[in-house]
Design a protein around this motif. Structure first.
Motif, PDB file in Angstrom:
ATOM      1  N   VAL A 172       0.792  -1.170   0.069  1.00  0.00           N
ATOM      2  CA  VAL A 172       0.026  -0.046   0.110  1.00  0.00           C
ATOM      3  C   VAL A 172       0.853   1.263   0.037  1.00  0.00           C
ATOM      4  O   VAL A 172       1.826   1.475   1.044  1.00  0.00           O
ATOM      5  CB  VAL A 172      -0.954   0.095   1.078  1.00  0.00           C
ATOM      6  N   ASN A 189       0.925   5.645  -0.901  1.00  0.00           N
ATOM      7  CA  ASN A 189       0.404   6.995  -1.082  1.00  0.00           C
ATOM      8  C   ASN A 189       0.817   6.975  -2.673  1.00  0.00           C
ATOM      9  O   ASN A 189       1.760   7.004  -3.165  1.00  0.00           O
ATOM     10  CB  ASN A 189       1.170   7.852  -0.515  1.00  0.00           C
ATOM     11  N   ASN A 190      -0.441   7.394  -3.367  1.00  0.00           N
ATOM     12  CA  ASN A 190      -0.247   7.912  -4.902  1.00  0.00           C
ATOM     13  C   ASN A 190       0.536   8.901  -5.164  1.00  0.00           C
ATOM     14  O   ASN A 190       0.989   8.993  -6.410  1.00  0.00           O
ATOM     15  CB  ASN A 190      -1.777   7.976  -5.653  1.00  0.00           C
ATOM     16  N   HIS A 250      -1.811  -1.410  -3.666  1.00  0.00           N
ATOM     17  CA  HIS A 250      -2.867  -0.384  -3.709  1.00  0.00           C
ATOM     18  C   HIS A 250      -2.205   1.035  -3.614  1.00  0.00           C
ATOM     19  O   HIS A 250      -1.639   1.452  -2.925  1.00  0.00           O
ATOM     20  CB  HIS A 250      -3.839  -0.543  -2.497  1.00  0.00           C
ATOM     21  N   VAL A 280      -3.235   4.597  -2.577  1.00  0.00           N
ATOM     22  CA  VAL A 280      -4.319   5.148  -2.165  1.00  0.00           C
ATOM     23  C   VAL A 280      -3.954   6.762  -1.941  1.00  0.00           C
ATOM     24  O   VAL A 280      -2.697   7.151  -2.150  1.00  0.00           O
ATOM     25  CB  VAL A 280      -4.237   4.578  -0.659  1.00  0.00           C
ATOM     26  N   ASN A 281      -4.900   7.261  -1.720  1.00  0.00           N
ATOM     27  CA  ASN A 281      -4.904   9.030  -1.716  1.00  0.00           C
ATOM     28  C   ASN A 281      -4.643   9.757  -0.260  1.00  0.00           C
ATOM     29  O   ASN A 281      -5.111  10.683  -0.005  1.00  0.00           O
ATOM     30  CB  ASN A 281      -5.957   9.700  -2.320  1.00  0.00           C
ATOM     31  N   PRO A 286      -0.341   6.120   4.224  1.00  0.00           N
ATOM     32  CA  PRO A 286      -1.085   4.563   4.646  1.00  0.00           C
ATOM     33  C   PRO A 286      -0.321   4.210   6.132  1.00  0.00           C
ATOM     34  O   PRO A 286       0.030   3.113   6.334  1.00  0.00           O
ATOM     35  CB  PRO A 286      -0.329   3.589   3.624  1.00  0.00           C
ATOM     36  N   PHE A 327     -10.015   4.637   6.791  1.00  0.00           N
ATOM     37  CA  PHE A 327     -10.495   3.943   5.464  1.00  0.00           C
ATOM     38  C   PHE A 327     -11.513   2.786   5.506  1.00  0.00           C
ATOM     39  O   PHE A 327     -12.329   2.643   5.318  1.00  0.00           O
ATOM     40  CB  PHE A 327      -9.145   3.372   4.734  1.00  0.00           C
TER      41      PHE A 327
END
Length: 149
Positions: free
Chosen positions: A78, A80-81, A99, A101-102, A105, A113
């Motif tokens: 996971v 962070n984008n 993943h 995610v925005n 994490p 989330f």
């Protein structure tokens, strides 16, 4: 009617990296997470019903959480984008389960989330009471509905 809380615990393995963190956690690393989901509701009072006396059948809760959370995140990465780490995902199958995610994490953000996701999926007669996520055996974050009204 009497309100009862029921809790089910789950486990999964997940890796993450914290973008711009000022310590070792800026590197990709993993944890053996323990997730506790607590629901609150009234036990069904319907003599002869197979669910009589239950707030929720634990097997139903298990099925929901495994499908929506555990199976999605178990053995995944996971990130962070906004992170430069996402360039690693170009390596193909090495990071097949990932993943973007925005959010950062962290365990705290993962709890938010998870809570937001589960709240929308619960049967109408149940409420999400608490989500607790252990990142290590001695460190966890928790979300309580009563703190977020």
């Amino acid at each position: 009617m009497t309100k009862i809380r029921v809790t089910k615990q789950f486990g999964f393995e997940m890796s993450h990296a914290l973008t711009n963190y000022d310590g070792l956690c800026s590197n990709i690393h993993g944890h053996s997470y323990k997730l506790q989901i607590t629901l609150i509701g009234e036990p069904l009072l319907k003599k002869g019903d197979p669910k009589d006396g239950m707030v929720i059948d634990f097997s139903e809760l298990k099925k929901l959480v495994k499908k929506e959370i555990v199976q999605a995140f178990d053995h995944s990465l996971v990130i962070n984008n906004l992170s430069a780490h996402n360039k690693l995902l170009d390596l193909g199958q090495l990071y097949e389960r990932h993943h973007l995610v925005n959010f950062q994490p962290t365990t705290e953000n993962m709890v938010i989330f998870i809570a937001d996701k589960l709240k929308t999926l619960l049967p109408e007669h149940l409420e999400l009471f608490c989500v607790r996520l252990y990142e290590t055996s001695s460190s966890y974050a928790e979300w309580f509905a009563s703190d977020n009204n």
